[in-house]
Scaffold this active site. Structure first.
Site, mmCIF file in Angstrom:
data_model
loop_
_atom_site.group_PDB
_atom_site.id
_atom_site.type_symbol
_atom_site.label_atom_id
_atom_site.label_comp_id
_atom_site.label_asym_id
_atom_site.label_seq_id
_atom_site.Cartn_x
_atom_site.Cartn_y
_atom_site.Cartn_z
ATOM 1 N N ASP A 293 0.861 -1.177 0.000
ATOM 2 C CA ASP A 293 0.000 0.000 0.000
ATOM 3 C C ASP A 293 0.902 1.233 0.000
ATOM 4 O O ASP A 293 1.407 1.645 1.046
ATOM 5 C CB ASP A 293 -0.904 -0.024 1.237
ATOM 6 C CG ASP A 293 -1.881 1.142 1.290
ATOM 7 O OD1 ASP A 293 -1.747 2.084 0.491
ATOM 8 O OD2 ASP A 293 -2.775 1.112 2.163
ATOM 9 N N GLU B 148 1.029 4.453 0.234
ATOM 10 C CA GLU B 148 0.500 5.729 0.699
ATOM 11 C C GLU B 148 1.385 6.241 1.839
ATOM 12 O O GLU B 148 2.055 5.481 2.523
ATOM 13 C CB GLU B 148 -0.926 5.562 1.225
ATOM 14 C CG GLU B 148 -1.933 5.116 0.190
ATOM 15 C CD GLU B 148 -3.318 5.003 0.796
ATOM 16 O OE1 GLU B 148 -4.102 5.965 0.659
ATOM 17 O OE2 GLU B 148 -3.615 3.950 1.408
#
Length: 305
Positions: free
Chosen positions: A164, A166
């Site tokens: 992920d 982010e």
């Protein structure tokens, strides 16, 4: 965001622990086996669990009224972090106290799900320190981080890793900006380290748009990829068959049941093989869960505390 609690020494200890497990002739998943729930027909259902607030065991509390199979096939521990050691100028894997608790108590937090036939993977997320999957300076650095990931999977008996990209805040602490080779090198090394485990992609961030470099496309190295925007339909733009993609993404309890139903109906109607859910908590969410299981599996969901 997560607080770093793990140093490079912890990473080394993990590697030694994994060697000890292998040398003993046992595996991290050894234990009293339980019969998995009956097989079901239909897409793979995925549940992310925010372990800062909720128990992984919630994933195993939902079965199908028609046949008794598990609602969820994959449970995602959310989330470990990729942190940055400013002294060594290197990325390292970090766990906050809640993730560490789940891993240290795998016998009671992870094995019960696996014994039901549910795969358990660890999501890895940026942590505002400048380290990310897309800015390893060279292949050696990417391979070293891949080794930390695979050591963790082996040590704690997990079923794979979820990426992920982010909150990395690329450039912080003097780190580099995203480059085209980094994620390709990382995924290539990780797949070589764990050929039979799950590698999944939360399709967001610079890494997700850098899957090809130097004639190598790592798309096929992923088992799954999914839309990261809850309550929407967005097909991940990568070369995977529909059976491995989730264009639908819902947040349980926040995405309306009508939208949950519509996205599930579209998943089946357009032939996609995965359905992503986020933030399963400890409440009885059988109404929200049934909103998609009726479409995916032709059955209501049953919650068993």
């Amino acid at each position: 965001m997560s607080t770093p609690v793990r140093s490079r020494l912890r990473a080394a200890a993990l590697a030694l622990s994994a060697v000890a497990v292998l040398a003993s002739g046992t595996t991290a998943t050894t234990g009293a086996a339980a019969a998995p729930a009956p097989a079901k027909q239909g897409p793979t259902s995925v549940a992310y669990v925010e372990v800062n607030n909720n128990s992984m065991l919630n994933v195993g509390k939902y079965t199908l009224a028609g046949g008794g199979g598990n609602v969820f096939d994959v449970a995602v521990i959310f989330a470990a972090n990729i942190n940055y050691d400013t002294g060594a100028k290197a990325a390292y894997l970090s766990f906050n106290e809640n993730v560490q608790h789940v891993l240290d108590n795998a016998a009671t937090q992870i094995r019960p799900l696996q014994q039901k036939g549910i795969k358990v993977v660890l999501s890895v997320l940026g942590n505002h320190q400048g380290a990310g999957f897309a800015n390893f300076p060279d292949q050696q650095a990417a391979s070293a981080f891949a080794q930390q990931l695979s050591d963790t999977v082996a040590t704690y008996g997990l079923d794979g890793i979820d990426f992920d990209d982010e909150y990395a805040d690329y450039g912080n602490n003097g780190t580099g900006q995203p480059n085209d080779s980094s994620f390709v090198n990382l995924v290539t090394a990780l797949r070589a380290d764990m050929p039979d485990k799950i590698i999944s992609l939360y399709n967001i961030g610079p890494a997700a748009s850098r899957l090809s470099h130097g004639g190598v496309d790592v798309s096929s190295a992923f088992d799954y990829a999914w839309n990261p925007y809850y309550g929407t339909w967005q097909v991940p733009g990568m070369a995977l068959p529909k059976s491995k993609l989730s264009p639908a993404a819902v947040e349980i309890g926040r995405t309306s049941q009508s939208t949950v139903t519509d996205l599930a109906r579209r998943t089946v109607g357009e032939g996609y093989g995965v359905y992503l859910t986020y933030n399963l908590d400890g409440a009885d969410r059988s109404a929200d869960v049934s909103a998609f299981t009726r479409q995916l599996y032709g059955s209501d969901a049953v919650y068993t505390p």
